[in-house]
Design a protein around this motif. Structure first.
Motif, PDB file in Angstrom:
ATOM      1  N   GLU A 283       0.843  -1.188   0.000  1.00 37.89           N
ATOM      2  CA  GLU A 283       0.000   0.000   0.000  1.00 37.89           C
ATOM      3  C   GLU A 283       0.880   1.240   0.000  1.00 37.89           C
ATOM      4  O   GLU A 283       1.887   1.293   0.722  1.00 37.89           O
ATOM      5  CB  GLU A 283      -0.890  -0.004   1.252  1.00 37.89           C
ATOM      6  CG  GLU A 283      -1.963   1.057   1.210  1.00 37.89           C
ATOM      7  CD  GLU A 283      -2.787   1.130   2.503  1.00 37.89           C
ATOM      8  OE1 GLU A 283      -2.658   0.205   3.333  1.00 37.89           O
ATOM      9  OE2 GLU A 283      -3.517   2.113   2.663  1.00 37.89           O
TER      10      GLU A 283
ATOM     11  N   LYS B 282      -0.999  -3.208  -6.605  1.00 32.45           N
ATOM     12  CA  LYS B 282      -0.888  -2.631  -5.266  1.00 32.45           C
ATOM     13  C   LYS B 282      -2.012  -1.615  -5.046  1.00 32.45           C
ATOM     14  O   LYS B 282      -2.705  -1.225  -5.978  1.00 32.45           O
ATOM     15  CB  LYS B 282       0.489  -1.961  -5.097  1.00 32.45           C
ATOM     16  CG  LYS B 282       1.651  -2.965  -5.172  1.00 32.45           C
ATOM     17  CD  LYS B 282       2.972  -2.371  -4.697  1.00 32.45           C
ATOM     18  CE  LYS B 282       4.042  -3.471  -4.584  1.00 32.45           C
ATOM     19  NZ  LYS B 282       5.282  -2.984  -3.945  1.00 32.45           N
ATOM     20  N   ASP B 283      -2.153  -1.200  -3.785  1.00 33.99           N
ATOM     21  CA  ASP B 283      -3.161  -0.188  -3.449  1.00 33.99           C
ATOM     22  C   ASP B 283      -2.501   1.167  -3.296  1.00 33.99           C
ATOM     23  O   ASP B 283      -1.381   1.256  -2.788  1.00 33.99           O
ATOM     24  CB  ASP B 283      -3.841  -0.531  -2.113  1.00 33.99           C
ATOM     25  CG  ASP B 283      -4.769  -1.719  -2.259  1.00 33.99           C
ATOM     26  OD1 ASP B 283      -5.365  -1.865  -3.352  1.00 33.99           O
ATOM     27  OD2 ASP B 283      -4.874  -2.509  -1.301  1.00 33.99           O
ATOM     28  N   CYS B 284      -3.215   2.221  -3.670  1.00 31.58           N
ATOM     29  CA  CYS B 284      -2.670   3.540  -3.368  1.00 31.58           C
ATOM     30  C   CYS B 284      -3.766   4.511  -2.975  1.00 31.58           C
ATOM     31  O   CYS B 284      -4.910   4.409  -3.406  1.00 31.58           O
ATOM     32  CB  CYS B 284      -1.815   4.075  -4.505  1.00 31.58           C
ATOM     33  SG  CYS B 284      -2.685   4.994  -5.739  1.00 31.58           S
TER      34      CYS B 284
ATOM     35  N   ALA C  87       1.927   0.911   5.427  1.00 29.37           N
ATOM     36  CA  ALA C  87       1.958   1.552   4.103  1.00 29.37           C
ATOM     37  C   ALA C  87       3.254   2.327   3.879  1.00 29.37           C
ATOM     38  O   ALA C  87       3.948   2.698   4.841  1.00 29.37           O
ATOM     39  CB  ALA C  87       0.765   2.492   3.961  1.00 29.37           C
TER      40      ALA C  87
END
Lengths: 290, 290
Positions: free
Chosen positions: B42, B64-66, B113
């Motif tokens: 993240e 991936k997460d952002c 993160a």
């Protein structure tokens, strides 16, 4: 490849841009091939747009002379551009004399000069065919090639280039609805004309008809023609601005407009949209972005 | 190469355009390198502009997460673009909380993160250095490379890429006069800040100062910085529109503006102008074309 455009248009869209070609449009390919291969040292043509610029720059590179006949109402930026490339500009009042008649008169005065056509000439088609060869040489293969169509110079060049390269992509013309002579010709099986010069915003497609040489190639070589409304042309310009960072002239955006017009035909297919040029006055462009 | 621009600007001008890079600016190079190389799944960053888009698309590609922190006054097209690339948008009222504080709070909530900076990070510099390697690999060698400068991420990447490639071109920054922290820092020999966020039209250069990592490279690596007025930035956008068919955002046109600002320094030299991005709202662009 254009992922955001692809999502919006529902097809796998790639853009082949000629806006960064010399003089800002594909016309340089044709003009250079003409100027290189004719024996004459002087070339005369009528063009209020991209062919004139391409020809002037080609002649400058090759040390030849050229005269471009233009209406005296032409945009100053276009006149300036031709002069900057070393071309002679011959301004006429089109209420008193037609462009063709004026070219004829100039040729009579200089019989040693070559009379160049922007599309109806095997040398033009051969010059434009280089784009077909370049596309055929890509790793990526397309189901359809969408190409703006006016006099048919580029479309016939692509068909010629693809045939020579053994590339089987379907070439589809994108023509303004307001200037649909080519679409009607294809349906009728014979070469038809527009009545007068159509007032479409796609000023590169305001031709009265396809050229004879172009028609001979296109009547068998085209997989179809999509007729594009003026709104769809304008939306094509905006989509290219917003999702591809590409400054396109209205004629150049015809191929994107054709995708809007016939979304179901192209859904899920891989489509190469040719953007033929980027030369558009700031005033017109600003209005199109509204 | 740009013959008409070269004539107008009095130098041998080539343009290296990042406007057709993924997400429309060079920032994707940095964002992808960050997202690829940090172990975290993240990533959280503050960006109202191109870094946010680049990061969102890079994370989409890498699974991936952002989260991108943006002022709630940000242009809707920018918010939409980040969401379209799969990013989460965290809108804040900057009168109540600063972007940095909001990122800190989010990181505290998700300590696993990664906190990404748009410029002050060795992974950013390394990602941007790929442009330096690409320029160094060209046959054409330049006397000067003109590069827009904000936080210094691209300029330091170029210096790093050129050094690694043994390429001796002089890197010159192009900075808005209104946001001249880097020029003042270079003169003073120490890192100085702007007072608050400068209101230059070059929104990619509204950084308060260079990053620490960037400054370490740039204090020795830059051959100079040209300060560019707001008018010269706007004229740069217009020249690229008219003579190069290139849609550039104001920050991207800083390099052309720098040629206007210091014409005598660059006269007759071969200059590569880097146009860093093309993402500009239609409303702003229309005003610039006036």
């Amino acid at each position: 490849v254009a992922p955001r455009l692809s999502k919006i248009l529902g097809a796998d869209v790639a853009i082949a841009s000629e806006t960064f070609q010399h003089t800002g449009s594909f016309k340089f390919r044709a003009a250079y091939n003409v100027a290189l291969n004719v024996p004459q040292r002087e070339i005369i043509a009528a063009s209020s747009g991209n062919f004139g610029q391409g020809l002037a720059y080609a002649c400058q590179l090759l040390g030849k002379d050229c005269t471009v006949v233009m209406p005296d109402s032409s945009a100053k930026v276009k006149i300036d551009a031709i002069r900057e490339y070393g071309g002679r500009v011959d301004l006429i009042n089109i209420r008193h004399i037609s462009r063709a008649d004026r070219v004829t008169r100039l040729i009579n005065e200089s019989p040693e000069a070559y009379r160049a056509s922007a599309y109806d000439d095997p040398l033009v088609i051969e010059g434009n065919s280089t784009l077909g060869e370049e596309l055929a040489a890509l790793d990526k293969k397309f189901d359809y090639i969408l190409v703006p169509i006016g006099g048919g110079g580029l479309a016939s060049g692509l068909v010629e280039g693809f045939t020579r390269s053994g590339y089987a992509a379907k070439v589809v013309g994108a023509e303004p609805q307001m200037a649909n002579d080519a679409a009607r010709s294809l349906r009728a099986g014979r070469l038809l004309e527009n009545q007068g010069e159509p007032r479409t915003i796609a000023d590169g497609a305001r031709t009265v008809s396809l050229g004879q040489h172009n028609w001979e190639i296109l009547k068998e070589g085209l997989a179809g023609i999509v007729e594009v409304s003026e709104d769809q042309i304008a939306e094509g310009v905006r989509l290219l601005y917003r999702y591809a960072n590409l400054k396109a002239e209205p004629t150049g955006a015809l191929s994107i407009g054709a995708l809007l017009a016939m979304a179901t035909q192209f859904r899920g297919k891989s489509v190469c949209c040719i953007v033929t040029g980027g030369n558009v006055d700031a005033e017109i462009y600003k209005r199109l972005l509204e």
